[in-house]
Design a protein around this motif. Structure first.
Motif, mmCIF file in Angstrom:
data_model
loop_
_atom_site.group_PDB
_atom_site.id
_atom_site.type_symbol
_atom_site.label_atom_id
_atom_site.label_comp_id
_atom_site.label_asym_id
_atom_site.label_seq_id
_atom_site.Cartn_x
_atom_site.Cartn_y
_atom_site.Cartn_z
ATOM 1 N N ALA A 41 -52.472 -31.445 -65.460
ATOM 2 C CA ALA A 41 -53.706 -31.676 -64.706
ATOM 3 C C ALA A 41 -53.600 -31.096 -63.303
ATOM 4 N N SER A 42 -52.410 -31.204 -62.696
ATOM 5 C CA SER A 42 -52.210 -30.661 -61.355
ATOM 6 C C SER A 42 -52.255 -29.139 -61.359
ATOM 7 N N TRP A 43 -51.651 -28.526 -62.373
ATOM 8 C CA TRP A 43 -51.714 -27.062 -62.471
ATOM 9 C C TRP A 43 -53.165 -26.597 -62.603
ATOM 10 N N GLN A 44 -53.950 -27.304 -63.376
ATOM 11 C CA GLN A 44 -55.358 -26.938 -63.527
ATOM 12 C C GLN A 44 -56.074 -27.015 -62.174
ATOM 13 N N CYS A 131 -48.768 -29.057 -43.834
ATOM 14 C CA CYS A 131 -49.562 -29.704 -44.882
ATOM 15 C C CYS A 131 -49.137 -29.177 -46.243
ATOM 16 N N TRP A 132 -48.851 -30.097 -47.166
ATOM 17 C CA TRP A 132 -48.415 -29.743 -48.513
ATOM 18 C C TRP A 132 -49.430 -30.229 -49.544
ATOM 19 N N SER A 133 -50.701 -30.034 -49.268
ATOM 20 C CA SER A 133 -51.734 -30.421 -50.226
ATOM 21 C C SER A 133 -51.710 -29.470 -51.414
ATOM 22 N N GLU A 134 -52.263 -29.915 -52.527
ATOM 23 C CA GLU A 134 -52.349 -29.041 -53.699
ATOM 24 C C GLU A 134 -53.197 -27.806 -53.417
ATOM 25 N N ASP A 135 -54.208 -27.935 -52.554
ATOM 26 C CA ASP A 135 -55.079 -26.801 -52.268
ATOM 27 C C ASP A 135 -54.331 -25.662 -51.592
ATOM 28 N N THR A 136 -53.248 -26.003 -50.861
ATOM 29 C CA THR A 136 -52.511 -24.958 -50.141
ATOM 30 C C THR A 136 -51.218 -24.559 -50.830
ATOM 31 N N HIS A 137 -50.540 -25.512 -51.498
ATOM 32 C CA HIS A 137 -49.238 -25.228 -52.090
ATOM 33 C C HIS A 137 -49.186 -25.484 -53.588
ATOM 34 N N GLY A 138 -50.330 -25.743 -54.202
ATOM 35 C CA GLY A 138 -50.324 -26.008 -55.625
ATOM 36 C C GLY A 138 -49.585 -27.291 -55.953
ATOM 37 N N THR A 139 -49.153 -27.401 -57.216
ATOM 38 C CA THR A 139 -48.462 -28.602 -57.673
ATOM 39 C C THR A 139 -47.166 -28.814 -56.909
ATOM 40 N N ASN A 140 -47.081 -29.918 -56.164
ATOM 41 C CA ASN A 140 -45.860 -30.336 -55.467
ATOM 42 C C ASN A 140 -45.932 -31.838 -55.311
ATOM 43 N N ILE A 154 -41.425 -34.001 -59.748
ATOM 44 C CA ILE A 154 -41.662 -32.608 -60.108
ATOM 45 C C ILE A 154 -40.356 -31.858 -59.930
ATOM 46 N N ASN A 155 -39.872 -31.312 -61.020
ATOM 47 C CA ASN A 155 -38.541 -30.712 -61.025
ATOM 48 C C ASN A 155 -38.635 -29.208 -61.267
ATOM 49 N N GLY A 156 -37.997 -28.441 -60.402
ATOM 50 C CA GLY A 156 -37.845 -27.006 -60.613
ATOM 51 C C GLY A 156 -39.138 -26.280 -60.902
ATOM 52 N N THR A 157 -39.213 -25.629 -62.067
ATOM 53 C CA THR A 157 -40.347 -24.781 -62.421
ATOM 54 C C THR A 157 -41.610 -25.567 -62.744
ATOM 55 N N VAL A 164 -41.081 -22.594 -54.476
ATOM 56 C CA VAL A 164 -40.512 -23.943 -54.386
ATOM 57 C C VAL A 164 -39.927 -24.389 -55.722
ATOM 58 N N SER A 165 -39.726 -23.455 -56.645
ATOM 59 C CA SER A 165 -39.228 -23.809 -57.974
ATOM 60 C C SER A 165 -37.759 -24.213 -57.972
ATOM 61 N N CYS A 166 -37.073 -24.061 -56.836
ATOM 62 C CA CYS A 166 -35.676 -24.499 -56.750
ATOM 63 C C CYS A 166 -35.553 -25.927 -56.225
#
Length: 644
Positions: A41-44, A131-140, A154-157, A164-166
């Protein structure tokens, strides 16, 4: 050819996330079923916001003034979260990750740890004001927890941005007293699938502690009751909290309270507490005040309740004029915890013993407090700590009689993850380590199981402690105060208490007299009224006379609760506590004691009073007679009756 999810033999979240990423790049659409529902849902949402995998991490540049204003606007949240952030940082080793606090917009307020340890270009965007909102940084984890208002890992990929996948991120929302989102607490480490579940438990526990601290702080002018269906969960992050006014109307509940009561917050707010408890507010408050707790049998559950906070400034009392802005901590400590001088009042022998105990504490001598239940053993322990050289360090209290025998060892010494079946992820820091550099108070030490006494003795001798399940020993630097209502020497003779442990604990012994044996009742009452913000009030002579004749089976604790209840029943403008302000059941006790049983109790009390006054006057009978307002012949006669 479309990929069929049911053909997969195993499920690997990171592998699935990578496959979803590849399919999205190849086909332009997010395939369903590869990701956990919350992540999908977050990726969408990220795609809808126009975020792309390869987007660079653009750190929001906030000026120093903007960051300062941001922190000032969230000062309460920051201060309430600071202890939990520090604990998390130490628990997960501050050089291997970051503990982050953000507001309800996913904007970072504060953080602990070294971002350089994350070894990733994305770490530069971790700073106050970013700011780490989904609108700016996607799923985090920060942004997704804000949107979902529930914990997320939320882990890795599983992160949307490649940059931020690491990271391995675990966030839990922090909710306000009305259930509104206030912020997010996050633990960010390098991606590690094996340990992220343990991170979730620790972060959720810390978030609940912050919420409870905010709740208590917000309702300082009201009554706060803590409760749980299991007594051992009182004083934990999972206790239910409910705030009521002095008329008994429900002002607020925390989420745990709603879950325990199995009702929504909306269905409980503004209702009388009686709708839950089945008791009138005055009856419930009186029971909580007098007994320091209550057990309520509801329709489908038993609740163990405790009065967590009772307002110092009560309805009908004039508002205080003095400002509490300066040195608030010191004023609060002085108000809630009396000094040793106030504890000793005008009881010379006790005052001397307390002075010796304070010197003992400052010279690393353990102190053993002995006295009946309710004589103020924990009050004395806190006063000793507050006037010792460790006053600015932790004071950790443990009631050895209130913890189930099977849990005492883990409570005191802590445990490593996996030390035993049912141990929580990440383990637990024991009370000894929590008290390090400060004071540990072991109440009801006489009830400690014999098998555990040997380990306690070894810890005290070696000044080292190791958690259950192994691990490195931790050096201890603590002041130790123990207390009991039992005769330890008798327990030693009965072989239920180790003699060597008794001598290890009894560095300085202090005997706390029963209230019926104290000649300074007036001073104690005046001090209690002062600490309750009612120093201007007077006690009617009739009430004082009744108090002096009463045997006080609950000692100072009972006296304190009787006074609190009396203040609660004062009408506006009243300046004297009369018999009309005493609860009905307390008056019934006084009337019951007016029978022959009461006469016998009064006789014993008179003798104790004479003996104590004689001791204060160093055996001078004439001075004792003058102080008590009776003749020398009466003193001799009553002493002869005692010997007969």
């Amino acid at each position: 050819m479309p990929y069929k999810l049911e053909q997969r033999i195993y499920s690997d979240p990171l592998h699935d996330a990578q496959r979803a990423r590849e399919r999205l790049l190849l086909e332009g659409e997010l395939p369903s079923g590869f990701l956990r529902a919350q992540i999908e849902a977050s990726w969408q949402r990220s795609l809808k916001a126009g975020v792309r995998f390869k987007d660079p991490l653009v750190a929001q540049q906030s000026s120093a003034c903007d960051v300062l204003e941001l922190k000032e606007n969230h000062q309460t949240l920051i201060s309430m979260a600071a202890p939990e952030m520090d604990h998390l940082s130490r628990q997960f080793n501050r050089d291997k990750g970051m503990v982050i606090l953000a507001n309800d917009q996913a904007t970072i307020l504060s953080l602990l740890g070294d971002r350089r340890s994350l070894k990733n270009a994305g770490s530069y965007a971790l700073e106050p004001g970013a700011c780490w909102s989904e609108d700016t940084h996607g799923t985090n984890a920060l942004g997704t927890a804000v949107v979902d208002a529930k914990p997320v890992m939320i882990n890795g990929t599983e992160h949307f941005l490649d940059g931020v996948s690491c990271f391995s991120c675990t966030s839990s929302p922090i909710m306000g007293v009305n259930g509104q989102l206030l912020g997010v607490l996050d633990l960010t480490t390098e991606a590690n699938e094996q340990h992220i579940q343990g991170n979730m438990s620790a972060v959720q526990l810390a978030a609940r502690n912050i919420e409870n601290r905010l709740f208590i702080s917000h309702f300082q002018e009201h009554v706060i009751i803590a409760f749980h269906s299991r007594s051992e969960y009182l004083h934990s992050a999972w206790q239910g909290l409910i705030a009521i006014d002095l008329e008994g109307n429900i002002l607020a509940l925390n989420e745990q309270a709603c879950q325990l009561l199995k009702k929504s917050r909306e269905n409980l707010l503004n209702l009388p507490i009686e709708t839950i408890t089945g008791q009138a507010p005055t009856v419930l408050l009186n029971q909580l005040l007098r007994n320091n707790g209550a057990t309520l049998q509801l329709r489908d559950v038993v609740l163990y309740c405790e009065l967590l906070h009772f307002p110092r400034q009560l309805k009908g009392l004039p508002a205080r004029k003095e400002s509490f802005a300066k040195d608030a901590k010191k004023l609060k400590r002085q108000a809630n915890h009396p000094s040793l001088q106030k504890v000793g009042a005008e009881h010379p022998r006790l005052a001397k013993a307390l002075r010796m105990a304070l010197k003992g504490i400052d010279h690393d001598l353990p102190v053993l407090l002995n006295g009946e239940t309710g004589t103020g053993k924990e009050v004395v322990a806190r006063a000793l700590h507050n006037q010792s050289q460790r006053a600015d360090k932790p004071f950790i209290a443990v009631n050895c009689a209130a913890i189930p025998e099977g849990l005492i060892e883990s409570e005191l010494f802590g445990y490593r993850e996996g030390a035993f079946t049912g141990s929580r992820k990440g383990g637990m820091v024991g009370r000894f380590q929590q008290a390090n550099s400060g004071t540990l108070f072991l109440d009801e030490i006489g009830d400690m199981p014999l098998a555990l006494q040997a380990r306690l003795l070894r810890v005290l001798q070696e000044r080292k402690v190791s958690p259950l399940g192994g691990g490195e020993e931790v050096d201890l630097d603590i002041a130790l105060i123990c207390a009991t209502h039992r005769d330890i020497k008798t327990l030693v003779k009965e072989d239920t208490f180790r003699e060597d442990l008794y001598y290890r604990l009894n560095g300085v012994g202090v005997q706390l007299p029963a209230l019926r044996a104290r000649s300074d009742l007036d001073v104690l009452i005046a001090d209690l009224l002062s600490r309750m913000g009612a120093a201007h009030l007077k006690i009617h002579d009739e009430v004082l006379a009744m108090f002096r004749q009463y045997a006080w089976p609950g000692n100072i604790r009972q006296l304190e609760m009787v006074m609190k209840a009396a203040l609660a029943f004062l009408d506006e403008g009243e300046k004297e506590i009369t018999i009309d302000h005493l609860t009905d059941d307390f008056i019934d006790e006084l009337n019951t004691n007016s029978s022959s049983g009461r006469a016998a109790t009064i006789k014993v009390t008179e003798l104790e009073l004479i003996r104590n006054t004689l001791e204060q006057c160093e055996g001078n009978v004439s001075a004792t007679a003058t102080k008590l307002g009776i003749s020398r012949a009466t003193i001799y006669r009553k002493l002869r009756e005692c010997e007969a």
